[in-house]
Motif scaffolding. Structure first.
Motif, PDB file in Angstrom:
ATOM      1  N   TYR A 109      40.332   8.788  51.795  1.00 30.01           N
ATOM      2  CA  TYR A 109      39.238   7.861  51.501  1.00 30.01           C
ATOM      3  C   TYR A 109      39.088   6.832  52.623  1.00 30.01           C
ATOM      4  O   TYR A 109      39.991   6.655  53.436  1.00 30.01           O
ATOM      5  CB  TYR A 109      39.528   7.133  50.185  1.00 30.01           C
ATOM      6  CG  TYR A 109      39.628   8.069  49.000  1.00 30.01           C
ATOM      7  CD1 TYR A 109      38.508   8.374  48.233  1.00 30.01           C
ATOM      8  CD2 TYR A 109      40.841   8.672  48.667  1.00 30.01           C
ATOM      9  CE1 TYR A 109      38.596   9.237  47.156  1.00 30.01           C
ATOM     10  CE2 TYR A 109      40.942   9.551  47.590  1.00 30.01           C
ATOM     11  CZ  TYR A 109      39.808   9.826  46.832  1.00 30.01           C
ATOM     12  OH  TYR A 109      39.889  10.691  45.781  1.00 30.01           O
ATOM     13  N   LYS A 129      37.445   2.678  53.518  1.00 26.37           N
ATOM     14  CA  LYS A 129      37.064   1.418  52.873  1.00 26.37           C
ATOM     15  C   LYS A 129      35.543   1.332  52.700  1.00 26.37           C
ATOM     16  O   LYS A 129      35.041   0.496  51.972  1.00 26.37           O
ATOM     17  CB  LYS A 129      37.613   0.214  53.647  1.00 26.37           C
ATOM     18  CG  LYS A 129      37.112   0.097  55.068  1.00 26.37           C
ATOM     19  CD  LYS A 129      37.628  -1.193  55.698  1.00 26.37           C
ATOM     20  CE  LYS A 129      37.265  -1.311  57.163  1.00 26.37           C
ATOM     21  NZ  LYS A 129      35.885  -0.947  57.532  1.00 26.37           N
ATOM     22  N   HIS A 176      33.979   3.684  51.290  1.00 27.77           N
ATOM     23  CA  HIS A 176      33.769   4.480  50.068  1.00 27.77           C
ATOM     24  C   HIS A 176      33.279   5.902  50.321  1.00 27.77           C
ATOM     25  O   HIS A 176      32.593   6.485  49.496  1.00 27.77           O
ATOM     26  CB  HIS A 176      32.838   3.736  49.078  1.00 27.77           C
ATOM     27  CG  HIS A 176      33.251   2.314  48.878  1.00 27.77           C
ATOM     28  ND1 HIS A 176      34.405   1.970  48.219  1.00 27.77           N
ATOM     29  CD2 HIS A 176      32.686   1.153  49.299  1.00 27.77           C
ATOM     30  CE1 HIS A 176      34.530   0.641  48.233  1.00 27.77           C
ATOM     31  NE2 HIS A 176      33.500   0.125  48.885  1.00 27.77           N
ATOM     32  N   TYR A 202      43.253   3.635  48.158  1.00 31.08           N
ATOM     33  CA  TYR A 202      41.822   3.459  47.853  1.00 31.08           C
ATOM     34  C   TYR A 202      41.622   2.823  46.490  1.00 31.08           C
ATOM     35  O   TYR A 202      40.809   1.914  46.324  1.00 31.08           O
ATOM     36  CB  TYR A 202      41.081   4.800  47.933  1.00 31.08           C
ATOM     37  CG  TYR A 202      39.596   4.618  47.649  1.00 31.08           C
ATOM     38  CD1 TYR A 202      38.793   3.901  48.537  1.00 31.08           C
ATOM     39  CD2 TYR A 202      39.016   5.102  46.473  1.00 31.08           C
ATOM     40  CE1 TYR A 202      37.450   3.693  48.272  1.00 31.08           C
ATOM     41  CE2 TYR A 202      37.670   4.893  46.207  1.00 31.08           C
ATOM     42  CZ  TYR A 202      36.892   4.195  47.113  1.00 31.08           C
ATOM     43  OH  TYR A 202      35.572   3.974  46.838  1.00 31.08           O
TER      44      TYR A 202
END
Lengths: 126, 359
Positions: A9, A11, A13, A120
């Motif tokens: 993942y 940051k 998204h 995440y």
């Protein structure tokens, strides 16, 4: 919300699934939920080389427009053809039929810097 | 930041709250399209208590209103509501508003939250008539109960016969045991329904009663997000988007609320625009090609790539399931079926002018 353990993942998204030398990329369940009903996915970067963190496309919900960022540097090899007529797949199946692009991996060391599921989840307080 | 009386309730309902016009407001509860369709097809409730309310009282109240608004308020009778706007000195619009006539000497003005202070100062400046003005905005709540089933739900709560109330009229009456609720057959959705004004202290009781009465119609709370898509489908202007300090009501298609049977701020200027024909007009359009959703400030171009205007509002329409928008274009492109192009992410995406309302 669902965050599969086999994915990496960012940051921003996005999620990324490594399959050999290539990567499938989409947005997370958290991201699609925050955006709401997705009505248009605009990815015109097929065939282009894009650096990590640069924009590879745009996603539009009813009220919002959001850029899509490359989790890793690479060439955009494929764009999910279903999203042109069925952008809601990103809402309904974010990690499956709602995938956005398939890309090559230019620099394997960038993969090591991506977030694992627990990191995440911590980021979004899930 | 300001808070409406039901702020904590909205938070407890899981609403996504955003700052809007200086207020912490619910923009979304669960899903925009569901909220939108609930209002179109059944009934939904908006807390729009951020809206401003001014009382104007005195023998010359009508004279003041006539001098600052564009519509002809002398046509009002007790219990009648009128849509109007406040023209500024530069040919634009200070705000759009509703004018309520309570009696010959008492009127209420309902204004946009973002413009409360601007409107208050503007009207005060023009109050050379000795009219008593009271800003009631902070003490008043406003619930918009909208949708085709709103009337059936609300009728359970009041002895006022709602079906006998004409569109754009109001009554002060008891509702849900609360005295002196202003029951107004108005709204910003084009879906039918009522707007209910009450004191802040009574609004929780009113909210609960409305939801109980609407249960059989699957009533839900609706956020400002769906309010915007609902109003846009009906081609209703939003201040700060489709009209602002620089747009003439004539250009905005608001000639029907701009009456030259009287004089008002810059009325000669607007009359000249009407007589000569405006050089630009607000139109509705729908996207012909896929390529994105039109948004405010997107450039509108002709087939040759010349800029001919700008988008003021746009969305994917939940009812029509297509991308629609409004914007100003040069008058020669304002006819229905005119081919125009919206510049979205540096691409020219084909659209065509359509008549508004879209729905």
């Amino acid at each position: 919300m669902n965050f599969p353990e086999n994915l990496l993942y960012t940051k921003d998204h996005e999620w990324i699934r490594i399959e050999g030398d290539t990567a499938f990329i989409g947005i997370t369940d958290f991201a699609q939920h925050e955006l709401g009903d997705i009505v248009y996915v605009d990815i015109s970067s097929k065939g282009k080389t894009i650096k990590q963190h640069d924009v590879f496309g745009t996603v539009e919900a009813v009220k919002t427009v959001s850029d899509l960022f490359m989790p890793i540097s690479g060439d955009v090899l494929e764009v999910n053809p279903k999203l042109d007529t069925a952008p809601e797949l990103v809402n309904n199946d974010a990690y499956g039929d709602g995938w956005m692009i398939k890309a090559s991996i230019a620099n394997k060391s960038e993969v090591d810097g991506l977030l694992k599921v627990d990191a995440y989840k911590a980021l979004i307080n899930a | 930041m300001k808070y409406v009386a039901l702020n904590d309730l909205h938070a407890s309902l899981g609403a996504k709250m955003i700052e809007f016009a200086g207020y912490n407001m619910p923009v979304l509860y669960t899903n925009l399209i569901q909220e939108h369709l609930a209002v179109r097809n059944s009934v939904g409730v908006f807390d729009v208590s951020h809206m401003g309310e001014f009382m104007l009282k005195g023998d010359k109240a009508l004279d003041l209103i006539q001098s600052v608004t564009s519509n002809d308020a002398s046509k009002l009778f007790d219990g009648k509501v009128q849509y109007s706007c406040l023209p500024n000195d530069d040919g634009g619009i200070v705000d759009d508003l509703l004018v309520y006539r309570y009696s010959e000497t008492e009127y209420y003005l309902v204004v946009n939250a973002s413009n409360i202070e601007k409107d208050w100062n503007w009207i005060t400046k023009h109050n050379t008539f000795g009219v008593e003005m009271v800003n009631m905005s902070d003490g008043m709540s406003l619930l918009a109960v909208q949708g085709p089933n709103a009337i059936k739900a609300l009728q359970k709560l009041t002895a006022v016969t709602l079906s006998e109330m004409e569109y754009y009229t109001f009554k002060m009456g008891e509702m849900a045991g609360i005295k002196d609720v202003i029951i107004s057959n108005t709204g910003y959705t084009g879906a039918g329904g009522f707007e209910l004004y009450c004191d802040n202290k009574d609004v929780r009781k009113l909210w609960d009663a409305v939801f109980e009465a609407g249960k059989e119609f699957n009533i839900i709370p609706v956020g400002l997000g769906a309010r915007d898509t609902l109003r846009l489908e009906k081609g209703l202007c939003l201040y700060g988007h489709d009209i602002n300090d620089t747009t003439s009501p004539i250009e905005a298609g608001l000639g029907w609320i701009t009456k030259f049977t009287k004089t008002f701020t810059k009325s000669d200027y607007h009359k000249a625009i009407k007589e000569n024909g405006p050089t630009k007009k607000l139109v509705g359009f729908e996207m012909v090609e896929r390529g994105g959703i039109p948004r405010q400030h997107h450039i509108i171009k002709d087939a040759a790539g010349n800029a001919i205007g700008e988008v003021t509002s746009g969305t994917q329409s939940p009812s029509l399931n297509k991308a629609i928008g409004m914007g100003y274009v040069k008058t020669e492109f304002s006819k229905v079926d005119s081919e125009i192009f919206i510049e979205i992410r540096e691409k020219q995406v084909k659209a065509k002018v359509v008549k508004i309302p879209f729905l």
